[in-house]
Enzyme design. Structure first.
Site, mmCIF file in Angstrom:
data_model
loop_
_atom_site.group_PDB
_atom_site.id
_atom_site.type_symbol
_atom_site.label_atom_id
_atom_site.label_comp_id
_atom_site.label_asym_id
_atom_site.label_seq_id
_atom_site.Cartn_x
_atom_site.Cartn_y
_atom_site.Cartn_z
ATOM 1 N N ARG A 34 0.238 -4.280 -10.960
ATOM 2 C CA ARG A 34 -0.472 -3.604 -12.046
ATOM 3 C C ARG A 34 0.211 -3.864 -13.378
ATOM 4 O O ARG A 34 1.402 -3.608 -13.543
ATOM 5 C CB ARG A 34 -0.507 -2.100 -11.761
ATOM 6 C CG ARG A 34 -0.925 -1.214 -12.932
ATOM 7 C CD ARG A 34 -0.868 0.243 -12.501
ATOM 8 N NE ARG A 34 -1.103 1.173 -13.610
ATOM 9 C CZ ARG A 34 -0.148 1.857 -14.233
ATOM 10 N NH1 ARG A 34 1.128 1.704 -13.881
ATOM 11 N NH2 ARG A 34 -0.452 2.682 -15.214
ATOM 12 N N ARG A 75 -3.302 12.470 -27.987
ATOM 13 C CA ARG A 75 -1.926 12.907 -28.189
ATOM 14 C C ARG A 75 -1.780 13.682 -29.490
ATOM 15 O O ARG A 75 -2.515 13.438 -30.453
ATOM 16 C CB ARG A 75 -0.978 11.693 -28.231
ATOM 17 C CG ARG A 75 -1.004 10.846 -26.970
ATOM 18 C CD ARG A 75 -0.066 9.651 -27.090
ATOM 19 N NE ARG A 75 -0.158 8.770 -25.934
ATOM 20 C CZ ARG A 75 0.516 8.948 -24.805
ATOM 21 N NH1 ARG A 75 1.334 9.987 -24.691
ATOM 22 N NH2 ARG A 75 0.382 8.109 -23.791
ATOM 23 N N LYS A 221 -10.888 4.727 -12.651
ATOM 24 C CA LYS A 221 -9.810 5.698 -12.460
ATOM 25 C C LYS A 221 -10.386 7.109 -12.632
ATOM 26 O O LYS A 221 -10.817 7.470 -13.721
ATOM 27 C CB LYS A 221 -8.685 5.446 -13.464
ATOM 28 C CG LYS A 221 -7.981 4.108 -13.262
ATOM 29 C CD LYS A 221 -7.013 3.821 -14.393
ATOM 30 C CE LYS A 221 -5.892 4.835 -14.451
ATOM 31 N NZ LYS A 221 -4.969 4.562 -15.583
#
Length: 279
Positions: A34, A75, A221
């Site tokens: 990955r 964030r 995902k």
């Protein structure tokens, strides 16, 4: 012993950079590697992917590579002193108009300007992978006023999740679209889409891959609350799915992860798709 149907994925990074480490990982059972596009430059990824191919060739070994796109990781911005300590029962605000480096014990900025439009009074915000909890008390313009429910040390650039999901950020950001092109230039085998909410996000990624004139499989995902009720259509639109336990747990709660994980695995197998359990 692992069954022949079970594969091991290894993330490329500094630990696998020293000479001989990739060969050891392959000999230990890693068959998929990955490339985490949340970190590193295009040159870093190119060098590491080439190293995987060189190691695989030396061992006469077949290794697949997938590019893991960052997705809309939301964030907070930065604090004047690098971090603050939030105390339970105190007030704290997230203000999208605040200077990126102007945060203090009362307020901090955020890189996602749409956050104030996505939350309302009574919502719960989880910071730093759920280590700190804020309850939204009021939203005024670009400022979200909160009560600190669970305090602690909060440092620069930590992630924000809305408990229960509902953030409207697109699954594929401009950075992701640029990284996808880089990944396709490197001839990766799979592209992993972070934070998809629906089949449409997977279809968009597949169209972007097709536009490059090359082919890569799409991994969805599963890490958003909204993805769980739409799991069948997401699985059918994908070549594989990943139960991204870390981010999913922040949104749905730790206690619900085992049951949801088992459900996703069962549905993936029923629909004849590979499934990855991660983090």
């Amino acid at each position: 012993m692992f069954s022949s149907r079970t594969k091991i994925i290894a993330t490329l990074g500094p630990a696998l950079d020293p000479p001989g480490m990739l060969e050891k990982a392959m000999q230990a059972g890693a068959t998929v590697f990955r490339a985490n596009f949340s970190h590193g430059s295009a040159e870093d990824h190119a060098a590491r992917i080439q190293a995987v191919r060189d190691a695989a060739k030396a061992l006469n070994f077949e290794a697949a590579i997938f590019a893991d796109l960052q997705g809309p990781k939301i964030r907070i911005a930065c604090f004047q002193d690098g971090s603050v300590t939030l105390t339970s029962g105190e007030k704290f605000s997230i203000d999208m108009s605040l200077d990126k480096h102007g945060g203090d014990v009362k307020c901090v900025g955020c890189d996602y300007t749409g956050l104030a439009n996505d939350v309302k009074s009574g919502d719960t915000l989880l910071l730093d992978d759920g280590r700190l909890t804020l309850k939204v008390m009021a939203v005024s313009g670009s400022c979200i006023d909160c009560d600190v429910v669970s305090g602690g040390v909060l440092s620069n650039n930590k992630g924000i999740n809305l408990q229960g999901g509902g953030l409207s950020a697109d699954a594929l950001t401009p950075k992701d679209k640029a990284d996808l092109i880089v990944a396709m230039d490197l001839d990766v085998d799979f592209i992993a889409v972070s934070f998809p909410r629906s089949k449409a996000d997977i279809d968009e990624a597949r169209a972007l891959v097709k536009a490059t004139g090359k082919y890569a499989g799409i991994i969805a995902k599963i890490e958003r609350t909204e993805a769980v009720p739409a799991i069948d259509e997401i699985i059918e639109a994908s070549d594989a799915v990943m139960v991204a336990r870390g981010d999913l747990a922040v949104e749905i709660g730790d206690a619900d992860v085992p049951g949801v994980q088992k459900h996703i695995i069962r549905r993936a197998r029923a629909l004849n798709r590979c499934v990855i359990t991660a983090t």
